[in-house]
Scaffold this motif. Sequence first.
Motif, PDB file in Angstrom:
ATOM      1  N   TRP A 188     -23.007  44.964  60.404  1.00 37.84           N
ATOM      2  CA  TRP A 188     -22.968  45.177  58.953  1.00 37.84           C
ATOM      3  C   TRP A 188     -24.155  44.475  58.285  1.00 37.84           C
ATOM      4  O   TRP A 188     -24.230  43.262  58.239  1.00 37.84           O
ATOM      5  CB  TRP A 188     -21.649  44.665  58.390  1.00 37.84           C
ATOM      6  N   LEU A 189     -25.108  45.276  57.807  1.00 39.23           N
ATOM      7  CA  LEU A 189     -26.297  44.795  57.101  1.00 39.23           C
ATOM      8  C   LEU A 189     -27.077  43.761  57.918  1.00 39.23           C
ATOM      9  O   LEU A 189     -27.687  42.843  57.360  1.00 39.23           O
ATOM     10  CB  LEU A 189     -25.923  44.229  55.726  1.00 39.23           C
ATOM     11  N   VAL A 190     -27.077  43.912  59.229  1.00 40.93           N
ATOM     12  CA  VAL A 190     -27.918  43.070  60.078  1.00 40.93           C
ATOM     13  C   VAL A 190     -29.374  43.471  59.860  1.00 40.93           C
ATOM     14  O   VAL A 190     -29.722  44.648  60.033  1.00 40.93           O
ATOM     15  CB  VAL A 190     -27.528  43.228  61.559  1.00 40.93           C
ATOM     16  N   GLU A 194     -33.482  41.100  63.164  1.00 45.31           N
ATOM     17  CA  GLU A 194     -32.441  40.337  63.845  1.00 45.31           C
ATOM     18  C   GLU A 194     -31.589  41.201  64.772  1.00 45.31           C
ATOM     19  O   GLU A 194     -30.738  40.682  65.500  1.00 45.31           O
ATOM     20  CB  GLU A 194     -31.530  39.657  62.811  1.00 45.31           C
ATOM     21  N   LEU A 195     -31.803  42.510  64.740  1.00 49.50           N
ATOM     22  CA  LEU A 195     -30.955  43.415  65.523  1.00 49.50           C
ATOM     23  C   LEU A 195     -31.034  43.152  67.028  1.00 49.50           C
ATOM     24  O   LEU A 195     -29.985  43.077  67.687  1.00 49.50           O
ATOM     25  CB  LEU A 195     -31.318  44.868  65.212  1.00 49.50           C
ATOM     26  N   VAL A 222     -26.883  49.813  57.514  1.00 46.44           N
ATOM     27  CA  VAL A 222     -28.058  49.308  56.801  1.00 46.44           C
ATOM     28  C   VAL A 222     -28.023  49.813  55.357  1.00 46.44           C
ATOM     29  O   VAL A 222     -27.394  50.829  55.051  1.00 46.44           O
ATOM     30  CB  VAL A 222     -29.361  49.776  57.490  1.00 46.44           C
ATOM     31  N   PRO A 223     -28.700  49.111  54.421  1.00 45.57           N
ATOM     32  CA  PRO A 223     -28.779  49.624  53.057  1.00 45.57           C
ATOM     33  C   PRO A 223     -29.340  51.046  53.037  1.00 45.57           C
ATOM     34  O   PRO A 223     -30.217  51.403  53.829  1.00 45.57           O
ATOM     35  CB  PRO A 223     -29.735  48.637  52.373  1.00 45.57           C
ATOM     36  N   ALA A 228     -34.045  55.451  56.521  1.00 49.61           N
ATOM     37  CA  ALA A 228     -35.122  56.175  57.223  1.00 49.61           C
ATOM     38  C   ALA A 228     -35.899  55.238  58.136  1.00 49.61           C
ATOM     39  O   ALA A 228     -36.215  55.589  59.283  1.00 49.61           O
ATOM     40  CB  ALA A 228     -36.049  56.830  56.203  1.00 49.61           C
ATOM     41  N   GLN A 229     -36.208  54.040  57.656  1.00 49.92           N
ATOM     42  CA  GLN A 229     -36.931  53.075  58.483  1.00 49.92           C
ATOM     43  C   GLN A 229     -36.098  52.681  59.700  1.00 49.92           C
ATOM     44  O   GLN A 229     -36.628  52.584  60.823  1.00 49.92           O
ATOM     45  CB  GLN A 229     -37.260  51.835  57.651  1.00 49.92           C
ATOM     46  N   ALA A 230     -34.808  52.461  59.491  1.00 49.39           N
ATOM     47  CA  ALA A 230     -33.941  52.081  60.606  1.00 49.39           C
ATOM     48  C   ALA A 230     -33.845  53.200  61.632  1.00 49.39           C
ATOM     49  O   ALA A 230     -33.838  52.952  62.849  1.00 49.39           O
ATOM     50  CB  ALA A 230     -32.554  51.720  60.083  1.00 49.39           C
TER      51      ALA A 230
END
Length: 262
Positions: A188-190, A194-195, A222-223, A228-230
């Motif tokens: 959750w919102l990592v 840090e992933l 993710v937010p 898209a970046q993720a």
Amino acid sequence: MEFGIACDITAAGPGLLGEIEAAAEAAERSGFASWWASGDREQAGSGGHDAVLGLQCVARATSGLGIRLSGDVLSARSPAVRAKQVATLDWFSGGRLEYGLDLGAVLGQGSGDSGDQEANLRTAAEHLAAMRALWSQPRAAFEGERVAFRGAIALPRPAGGGLKVHVRHGDPAVLRMLARHADGWLGWLVPADELPAALAGLAAALGEAGRPAVDVRRTWLVPGDEFAQARDILSADPALGVDELVAVFGTLPAPERVRALI
């Protein structure tokens, strides 16, 4: 890899039901796999609508979209009451519900010391075991330190006789409990940087528990504006092993915003 939507629902007004249904329909038609409600911690901060009732609106508007709770603070809930609420949602959604837990500090308690956290985890584990007994046994019996019952009849039961359980990423004690009791990991919102370390911590906890890595589903939330970046990060590094990427919104996204993600 699959994709999902998560959101808090804070708006009010006579058109809210239609707005929820339109967003959920857009998600299903766009190929999203799941719709996640925000957790107890987010709703306490936002004053958002009840997660179970909000997900019921999503379920009635869709036929195949996965229905997900993302963060029950289980140590602060009545296991018998929550077991019935969750099983009812699963029953009405045709068996599409999966259940997410937040094993951080109890709301209002602060971060607490290690003794507080250990007590919270023991309580949450006991409550989950009691709920699973109610979900699976015709006349349920359970004996714990805080919860005990015999001959309990709890209806309805989940459509499949039980529910998959996901746990939010946390400290090593949380990961150990996840490795013993859960079917899925929720990042959750990592933050992206840090992933890898977060997933390495999960792998270590699973190894310690003697569970194969493939036993636990990995969901990274993710937010919405970082979705898209993720997605690009995960596409470039499949070895991270994330099974689902979820866009998190603080409010209900409009259908066009949902469609734009894909």
